[in-house]
Scaffold this active site. Sequence first.
Site, short mmCIF file in Angstrom:
data_model
loop_
_atom_site.label_atom_id
_atom_site.label_comp_id
_atom_site.label_asym_id
_atom_site.label_seq_id
_atom_site.Cartn_x
_atom_site.Cartn_y
_atom_site.Cartn_z
N TYR A 122 0.83 -0.93 0.07
CA TYR A 122 -0.06 0.08 -0.10
C TYR A 122 0.90 1.19 -0.03
O TYR A 122 1.77 1.30 0.86
CB TYR A 122 -1.00 0.01 1.23
CG TYR A 122 -1.76 -1.17 1.41
CD1 TYR A 122 -2.50 -1.50 0.44
CD2 TYR A 122 -1.86 -1.94 2.44
CE1 TYR A 122 -3.37 -2.60 0.11
CE2 TYR A 122 -2.77 -3.04 2.52
CZ TYR A 122 -3.54 -3.20 1.48
OH TYR A 122 -4.52 -4.52 1.66
N HIS B 68 -5.98 2.69 -0.54
CA HIS B 68 -5.93 2.49 0.82
C HIS B 68 -5.98 3.85 1.69
O HIS B 68 -5.51 4.13 2.25
CB HIS B 68 -4.83 1.72 1.58
CG HIS B 68 -5.09 0.80 2.15
ND1 HIS B 68 -5.23 1.01 3.89
CD2 HIS B 68 -5.46 -0.49 2.49
CE1 HIS B 68 -5.67 -0.11 4.38
NE2 HIS B 68 -5.61 -1.28 3.55
#
Length: 466
Positions: A220, A275
């Site tokens: 992420y 995210h």
Amino acid sequence: MKTDNYLEEHSRDLNRRSAMKILTMGSAAGLFGLLGSNSARASGLLTGEIKGPGSSVHFNKSLPPLKIKAVKAIGTAPEGSNLVIVKVETSEPGLYGIGCATFTQRAEAVVAAINGYMSDFCVGRDADNIEDMWQAFFVSSYWRNGPVLNNALSGLDQALWDIKGKRANMPVYQLLGGKARFAVDTYAHADGKTPEEVAEQVQKYMDQEFRYIRIQQGGYGSLYLARQPDFKDAGFGRPTDEFMDQVAYVQAVPKLFREVRKRCGEEIDLLHDTHERVQPVDMINMCKRLEEFNPYFIEDPVSPENMGWFKQLRESTTVPFAMGELFNNPNEFVGAISNHYLDYIRCHISQVGGITPAMKIARLGEFFNVKTAWHGPGDVSPVGHAANCHIDLAIWNFGVQESVFFSDKIREVFPGTPELKKGYFYVNEAPGLGVDIDEKLAAKYPITNDAGKWTLRKRDGTIIRP
């Protein structure tokens, strides 16, 4: 009534074989009409026997009341991630249900809520009344919608559905309406430090017959792209705090898509998870550059605190969005769905309280042509993954499901774990959710209070909200 007169005039021409034929066809109402008047049918419903001219049919009366006898939490971490299960025992010997209550970052708090509050709340209540139980527990603490209590409620809710399925001798998806598809299509996770490495992973999963693949470059936010941040040189924060270079990340994602498309073609559906780590304006600009690569969806483009940006985000790009992983209150989905901000419902089922609210969210999405893409990471228990899949099988507006490659250790602790074959999840066809837990084996892997690493900073040390 005209119908009763008609049936009385023709009842002598119907023999037992005709009645049984209609019964096998599932026409209970027709059978009742063939066998007698309204008063006779009402009497038969009470006695378990319906009599007609020259014949009678016996059927099972309603099951006896089922009370909750005990509720407890089971914590286990076979692969390191904290997993929490609720077990509900009933007044019928040997009949129990289990549900996923996993909030891995605060697992001990969920266990305390279950053992300290839920047991006293539930014992003696009717296990059949799932909706009533959900509504009662949801408001029982007055303040609601927190992830700790919602996950505890999810464990209870899923366990009650598990019990109901076992009582009915049916998989839960049958109670939700039956199958709308033969299996649950899933996506795999491809990652690497370079676009070329990611493309190699994508090809590997394509060879395994996955049709959907999520692509990330260095996890992420592509944290490895970031250099030594100034906040670390200044001694600000903790040594374990991580740094994300948001500018480098936004520049890297379109290059990643370009390389994967170049090597792997247009047929594979590609997904990506930001995210919630990018500012809304930067997300708009990035998504415009991604349009030519036709992503299946971009996940969590903004944080829940920035939902006010979604109208502008939606109007600025044609890229599909999946959102909702961090939503707590099921009502948070109402405006996002009805305004067509979302293309996919990215709901963490235990976070919103279980199967009962998830089905309501899914049904709402159907009216607005918004599909589902339930959150299904490795820190959701196999029980939770089974719950995801049972809903996936039953709803019309299913999109795609996140997959997990379960280890042998997980399968030993959780017999009946869903199977992954050629990119499809298959549930255990046993009654209920189809998954059990070996409590003695689960006890060998105790949970911890490890909260995980979620402290992420900008160059100057400002916290980035995930």
